[in-house]
Design a protein around this motif. Structure first.
Motif, PDB file in Angstrom:
ATOM      1  N   GLN A  41       0.811  -1.224   0.000  1.00 44.05           N
ATOM      2  CA  GLN A  41       0.000   0.000   0.000  1.00 44.05           C
ATOM      3  C   GLN A  41       0.849   1.281   0.000  1.00 44.05           C
ATOM      4  N   GLY A  42       2.040   1.222   0.576  1.00 44.82           N
ATOM      5  CA  GLY A  42       2.880   2.421   0.680  1.00 44.82           C
ATOM      6  C   GLY A  42       3.751   2.613  -0.551  1.00 44.82           C
ATOM      7  N   GLY A  95       7.987  -1.899   8.586  1.00 42.81           N
ATOM      8  CA  GLY A  95       8.721  -1.458   9.774  1.00 42.81           C
ATOM      9  C   GLY A  95      10.225  -1.408   9.551  1.00 42.81           C
ATOM     10  N   ASN A  99      11.915   1.838  11.228  1.00 42.90           N
ATOM     11  CA  ASN A  99      12.060   1.553  12.660  1.00 42.90           C
ATOM     12  C   ASN A  99      13.316   2.180  13.262  1.00 42.90           C
ATOM     13  N   GLN A 231      -0.843   0.421  -3.663  1.00 39.40           N
ATOM     14  CA  GLN A 231      -2.035  -0.404  -3.928  1.00 39.40           C
ATOM     15  C   GLN A 231      -2.406  -1.163  -2.660  1.00 39.40           C
ATOM     16  N   SER A 274       1.098 -10.956   4.057  1.00 37.75           N
ATOM     17  CA  SER A 274       2.263 -10.499   4.837  1.00 37.75           C
ATOM     18  C   SER A 274       2.116  -9.001   5.086  1.00 37.75           C
ATOM     19  N   GLY A 276       1.438  -7.586   8.110  1.00 36.32           N
ATOM     20  CA  GLY A 276       1.724  -7.174   9.476  1.00 36.32           C
ATOM     21  C   GLY A 276       0.551  -7.409  10.426  1.00 36.32           C
ATOM     22  N   TRP A 536       5.855   0.042  19.495  1.00 34.25           N
ATOM     23  CA  TRP A 536       5.824  -0.218  18.046  1.00 34.25           C
ATOM     24  C   TRP A 536       6.060  -1.700  17.751  1.00 34.25           C
ATOM     25  N   ASP A 569       4.324 -13.192   8.634  1.00 34.68           N
ATOM     26  CA  ASP A 569       4.771 -11.925   9.233  1.00 34.68           C
ATOM     27  C   ASP A 569       4.627 -12.038  10.740  1.00 34.68           C
ATOM     28  N   ILE A 570       4.859 -10.941  11.432  1.00 34.74           N
ATOM     29  CA  ILE A 570       4.890 -10.946  12.899  1.00 34.74           C
ATOM     30  C   ILE A 570       3.523 -11.291  13.507  1.00 34.74           C
ATOM     31  N   ASN A 580      12.550  -6.298  21.138  1.00 31.83           N
ATOM     32  CA  ASN A 580      11.992  -5.562  20.001  1.00 31.83           C
ATOM     33  C   ASN A 580      11.810  -6.566  18.873  1.00 31.83           C
ATOM     34  N   SER A 583      13.850  -8.511  14.723  1.00 31.39           N
ATOM     35  CA  SER A 583      14.584  -9.766  14.605  1.00 31.39           C
ATOM     36  C   SER A 583      13.621 -10.950  14.449  1.00 31.39           C
TER      37      SER A 583
HETATM   38  C1  LIG Z   1       8.102   3.174  14.335  1.00 35.03           C
HETATM   39  C2  LIG Z   1       8.614   1.783  14.556  1.00 35.03           C
HETATM   40  C3  LIG Z   1       9.810   1.593  15.267  1.00 35.03           C
HETATM   41  C4  LIG Z   1      10.269   0.297  15.489  1.00 35.03           C
HETATM   42  N1  LIG Z   1      11.523   0.129  16.064  1.00 35.03           N
HETATM   43  C5  LIG Z   1      12.046  -1.124  16.146  1.00 35.03           C
HETATM   44  C6  LIG Z   1      13.399  -1.318  16.564  1.00 35.03           C
HETATM   45  O1  LIG Z   1      14.152  -0.366  16.809  1.00 35.03           O
HETATM   46  N2  LIG Z   1      13.866  -2.595  16.662  1.00 35.03           N
HETATM   47  C7  LIG Z   1      13.072  -3.678  16.395  1.00 35.03           C
HETATM   48  O2  LIG Z   1      13.526  -4.809  16.564  1.00 35.03           O
HETATM   49  N3  LIG Z   1      11.797  -3.517  15.955  1.00 35.03           N
HETATM   50  C8  LIG Z   1      11.284  -2.277  15.786  1.00 35.03           C
HETATM   51  N4  LIG Z   1      10.037  -2.102  15.263  1.00 35.03           N
HETATM   52  C9  LIG Z   1       9.214  -3.299  14.938  1.00 35.03           C
HETATM   53  C10 LIG Z   1       9.538  -3.966  13.618  1.00 35.03           C
HETATM   54  O3  LIG Z   1       9.899  -3.041  12.633  1.00 35.03           O
HETATM   55  C11 LIG Z   1       8.291  -4.771  13.202  1.00 35.03           C
HETATM   56  O4  LIG Z   1       8.057  -5.766  14.176  1.00 35.03           O
HETATM   57  C12 LIG Z   1       8.431  -5.450  11.848  1.00 35.03           C
HETATM   58  O5  LIG Z   1       8.595  -4.497  10.833  1.00 35.03           O
HETATM   59  C13 LIG Z   1       7.186  -6.281  11.558  1.00 35.03           C
HETATM   60  O6  LIG Z   1       7.328  -6.858  10.295  1.00 35.03           O
HETATM   61  P1  LIG Z   1       6.072  -7.377   9.458  1.00 35.03           P
HETATM   62  O7  LIG Z   1       6.567  -7.834   8.164  1.00 35.03           O
HETATM   63  O8  LIG Z   1       5.303  -8.301  10.298  1.00 35.03           O
HETATM   64  O9  LIG Z   1       5.143  -6.090   9.276  1.00 35.03           O
HETATM   65  P2  LIG Z   1       5.488  -4.716   8.606  1.00 35.03           P
HETATM   66  O10 LIG Z   1       6.947  -4.527   8.525  1.00 35.03           O
HETATM   67  O11 LIG Z   1       4.684  -3.707   9.340  1.00 35.03           O
HETATM   68  O12 LIG Z   1       4.954  -4.866   7.120  1.00 35.03           O
HETATM   69  C14 LIG Z   1       3.612  -4.954   6.755  1.00 35.03           C
HETATM   70  C15 LIG Z   1       3.463  -4.282   5.402  1.00 35.03           C
HETATM   71  O13 LIG Z   1       2.185  -4.551   4.870  1.00 35.03           O
HETATM   72  C16 LIG Z   1       1.653  -3.368   4.282  1.00 35.03           C
HETATM   73  N5  LIG Z   1       0.192  -3.480   4.282  1.00 35.03           N
HETATM   74  C17 LIG Z   1      -0.641  -3.518   5.349  1.00 35.03           C
HETATM   75  N6  LIG Z   1      -1.920  -3.667   4.948  1.00 35.03           N
HETATM   76  C18 LIG Z   1      -1.882  -3.720   3.596  1.00 35.03           C
HETATM   77  C19 LIG Z   1      -2.876  -3.875   2.588  1.00 35.03           C
HETATM   78  N7  LIG Z   1      -4.168  -4.030   2.898  1.00 35.03           N
HETATM   79  N8  LIG Z   1      -2.477  -3.872   1.301  1.00 35.03           N
HETATM   80  C20 LIG Z   1      -1.169  -3.720   0.950  1.00 35.03           C
HETATM   81  N9  LIG Z   1      -0.193  -3.561   1.865  1.00 35.03           N
HETATM   82  C21 LIG Z   1      -0.545  -3.591   3.158  1.00 35.03           C
HETATM   83  C22 LIG Z   1       2.210  -2.258   5.135  1.00 35.03           C
HETATM   84  O14 LIG Z   1       2.201  -1.030   4.449  1.00 35.03           O
HETATM   85  C23 LIG Z   1       3.601  -2.761   5.470  1.00 35.03           C
HETATM   86  O15 LIG Z   1       4.540  -2.338   4.529  1.00 35.03           O
HETATM   87  C24 LIG Z   1       9.521  -0.821  15.019  1.00 35.03           C
HETATM   88  C25 LIG Z   1       8.341  -0.624  14.311  1.00 35.03           C
HETATM   89  C26 LIG Z   1       7.892   0.659  14.062  1.00 35.03           C
HETATM   90  C27 LIG Z   1       6.610   0.856  13.294  1.00 35.03           C
END
Ligand SMILES: Cc1cc2nc3c(=O)[nH]c(=O)nc-3n(C[C@H](O)[C@H](O)[C@H](O)COP(=O)(O)OP(=O)(O)OC[C@H]3O[C@@H](n4cnc5c(N)ncnc54)[C@H](O)[C@@H]3O)c2cc1C
Length: 605
Positions: A41-42, A95, A99, A231, A274, A276, A536, A569-570, A580, A583
């Motif tokens: 989406q971003g 993230g 992050n 998208q 994936s 989040g 976060w 994903d997480i 955090n 990892s």
């Molecule tokens: C501000 C911030 C600071 C952080 N600091 C730390 C840190 O210092 N150290 C650490 O270990 N962790 C940190 N984290 C946590 C870590 O970044 C996340 O746990 C990790 O990114 C999660 O990964 P993910 O793939 O599950 O989700 P995300 O990385 O969140 O990815 C999900 C993706 O899906 C997309 N998405 C969602 N819905 C839709 C949709 N309907 N259609 C299309 N796309 C969609 C989103 O835009 C996003 O890009 C931080 C997170 C944030 C937000």
């Protein structure tokens, strides 16, 4: 890599964040003939300073930011009737691209629990440590058994070692001699010792160790790896019970007038959700997979009645307590405010991979467990949680506590000067929340989101302890010039615990601890409830557990009740981790890639 659209892909990723981009990147590299589509989406993050320079993380949290989604929780009496707002990444890399770059690894028993308590064979620390090593190149020290040396993501101390971090460790060593200090606080087995903190930053270039630049953008030659940005995935589409693609529309956060024509992309082998902890459960619900009650409320026909979808929401409850710092404190405040001199000096250093822009302001900390004395202070509210969850698992910390070389918050709201912050967060809150859809058709409608913070007294007791502990360390540091009063408890004027903003320097190390009266304790509780915020680290909303126990995916990440659909994903974390979460998101990605490669018959993965 391409932005163009083919009709049918082998695999579609709904959401291109930390885990999703890692899985897609690994598979594309292993088998470049695989037609892969990521729908995100971003926007793209390639070569953008805000995503490459680590110290820019606060820019993503500005109220006008479009690189995060602000997930607004329901107001709750448990947090002073506030709405807790929880940002999550919304750009390629999720993230990983916004992050704080804090390198923190979970306890080995966290992953062992995933296998032994939730029945997920293949997910214990024994299985995951090789994958944790696979992702990283540990630049801090050669030859460490639990670290990796050939992975795409670099880990270092960052471009400098601030005197705030140094002083914190000096004070800790003298003040808290029961605990001691250690060289590597993130080797996976360590707990309850103070240490210097590693960062997801390349020690040579000073750049962020995000996922897209290291797994996706470096495969520019692969024309089968397609990325669609801007998208929003609406739902997964099915033929019978088999997932065969996704529907998506243009993202309205980036362009409020965006045409909402629904488009379709088809997948012949697999759809991977994936998106989040917020995106994945809500995509599943719009696809008819979720609790019958939730789906019924918005008028969606139930494809699979899976009440666990969107439940089990967890974060870490974080309180950043700000302190006034002396002029010689090395802090990121100038950079966060856009101060011209700080920018100029540090951009020069950044060109050599050094300085505060190649840094995140986080140089030290501890994964803290209570001593017998601390346990008395934590009181009866925490007793059962301690006995049943922590006592026998000595690598599980109760809180994280550490110094930030900056003011944590909107810099425009605080007077121009130097600050440091001692933050503390609950590692395994008992309280649980939920995230669900509020609309049948509109993927842009706000989530029905209950963060669930501080609904359990054990979580309140933990933060109570955190404030007192953090203040004792803070006021002994050389840079200490008092409390920044708007960010501290409002003790009565007659209380010896009263905060002060005009200290001339730190108190001596052997100063007795502040004694808090019952009234003071209540003031701290009110403070924690009024100031607690997200760390976060949202997770758990598509938990990998048995179906009957509220699970959404099995241990091969397959969504229960359908075929050809996985979540990676997480959100699949069945239980919190004492760290955090980047990892853990990465290792989930590595494990998902192995599982998918096996199922596709990709050899030598
Ligand atoms: C501000 C911030 C600071 C952080 N600091 C730390 C840190 O210092 N150290 C650490 O270990 N962790 C940190 N984290 C946590 C870590 O970044 C996340 O746990 C990790 O990114 C999660 O990964 P993910 O793939 O599950 O989700 P995300 O990385 O969140 O990815 C999900 C993706 O899906 C997309 N998405 C969602 N819905 C839709 C949709 N309907 N259609 C299309 N796309 C969609 C989103 O835009 C996003 O890009 C931080 C997170 C944030 C937000």
């Amino acid at each position: 890599m391409s932005d163009s659209l083919d009709t049918i892909y082998d695999i579609i990723f709904a959401g291109g964040g930390a885990s999703g981009c890692l899985v897609a990147g690994r598979l594309a590299k292993a088998d470049p003939s695989l037609k892969i589509l990521i729908v995100e989406q971003g926007e793209h993050t390639k070569d953008k300073p805000a995503h490459i320079q680590p110290a820019r993380y606060f820019s993503h949290l500005a109220p006008t930011s479009k690189t995060v989604t602000f997930n607004v929780g329901k107001p709750s009496e448990h947090v002073g009737n506030r709405s807790i707002v929880i940002p999550s990444g919304r750009c390629l890399g999720g993230g990983s691209s916004v992050n704080f770059a804090m390198y923190t690894r979970a306890a080995t028993t966290d992953y062992d629990d995933w296998e032994s308590e939730f029945g997920n064979e293949g997910w214990s620390s024994k299985h995951l440590i090789p994958l944790l090593k696979k992702t990283e190149t540990y630049q801090v020290k050669e030859g460490e058994a639990t670290h990796g040396y050939t992975g795409p993501l670099k880990v270092s101390w960052g471009g400098t070692f601030t005197n705030v971090g140094e002083q914190f460790l000096d004070v800790a060593a003298k003040y808290d001699q029961e605990r001691g200090t250690i060289d590597d606080i993130n080797g996976l087995h360590e707990c309850n010792e103070y240490g210097r903190w590693q960062k997801w930053i390349n020690g040579e270039t000073g750049t962020r160790s995000d996922v897209p630049h290291h797994f996706i953008y470096n495969q520019g030659e692969n024309k089968n790896l397609h990325i669609l940005t801007g998208q929003k995935v609406k739902r997964v589409i099915f033929e019978g019970i088999r997932a065969v693609g996704v529907e998506y529309v243009r993202d309205k956060t980036l362009d409020s007038q965006a045409d909402q024509t629904v488009r379709t992309a088809r997948a012949s082998k697999l759809v991977v959700v994936s998106a989040g902890a917020f995106g994945s459960p809500t995509i599943l619900e719009r696809s008819g997979i979720g609790g019958a009650r939730v789906l019924g409320e918005v008028g969606i026909d139930v494809k699979v009645d899976l009440p666990g979808v969107g439940q089990n929401y967890q974060d870490h409850n974080f309180v950043p307590a700000p302190y006034l710092a002396s002029e010689d404190a090395e802090t990121l405040d100038g950079i966060f405010r856009g101060d011209a001199t700080a920018e100029e000096e540090n951009l020069k250093l950044f060109a050599q991979g050094k300085g505060l822009i190649a840094h995140n302001g986080l140089d030290a900390g501890i994964k803290l467990r209570p001593t017998p004395h601390d346990l008395q202070e934590l009181g009866p509210e925490f007793e059962s949680r301690w006995r049943t969850f922590f006592a026998n698992k000595v690598d599980k910390p109760v809180i994280w506590l550490g110094p930030f070389s900056c003011y944590i918050g909107d810099p425009s709201t605080a007077p121009i000067r130097k600050y440091y912050t001692i933050g503390y967060y609950t590692q395994y809150p008992v309280s649980r929340g939920s995230v669900h859809i509020s609309s049948k058709d509109d993927p842009h409608a706000p989530h029905d989101f209950d963060p669930g913070f501080l609904t359990d007294p054990a979580d309140v007791a933990t933060l109570q302890w955190g404030y007192k502990k953090s203040r004792e360390l803070a006021r002994r540091m050389g840079v200490y010039r008092g409390e920044y009063l708007p960010g501290h408890p409002k003790f009565a004027a007659r209380s010896p615990a009263l905060c002060s903003d005009d200290a001339v320097g730190p108190v001596p190390i052997d100063t007795p601890d502040i004694q808090y009266t019952e009234e003071d304790e209540e003031v701290i509780e009110t403070y924690n409830r009024n100031f607690v915020q997200t760390a976060w680290h949202s997770l758990g909303t598509c938990a990998m557990k048995p179906r009957g126990a509220g699970g959404v995916v099995d241990s091969r990440l397959n969504v229960y009740g359908v075929e050809g659909l996985k979540v990676a994903d997480i959100s699949i974390a069945p239980q919190n981790v004492g760290a955090n979460t980047y990892s853990t998101a990465l290792v989930i990605g590595e494990k998902a890639a192995v599982i998918i490669a096996e199922e596709l018959g990709i050899a030598d993965f």
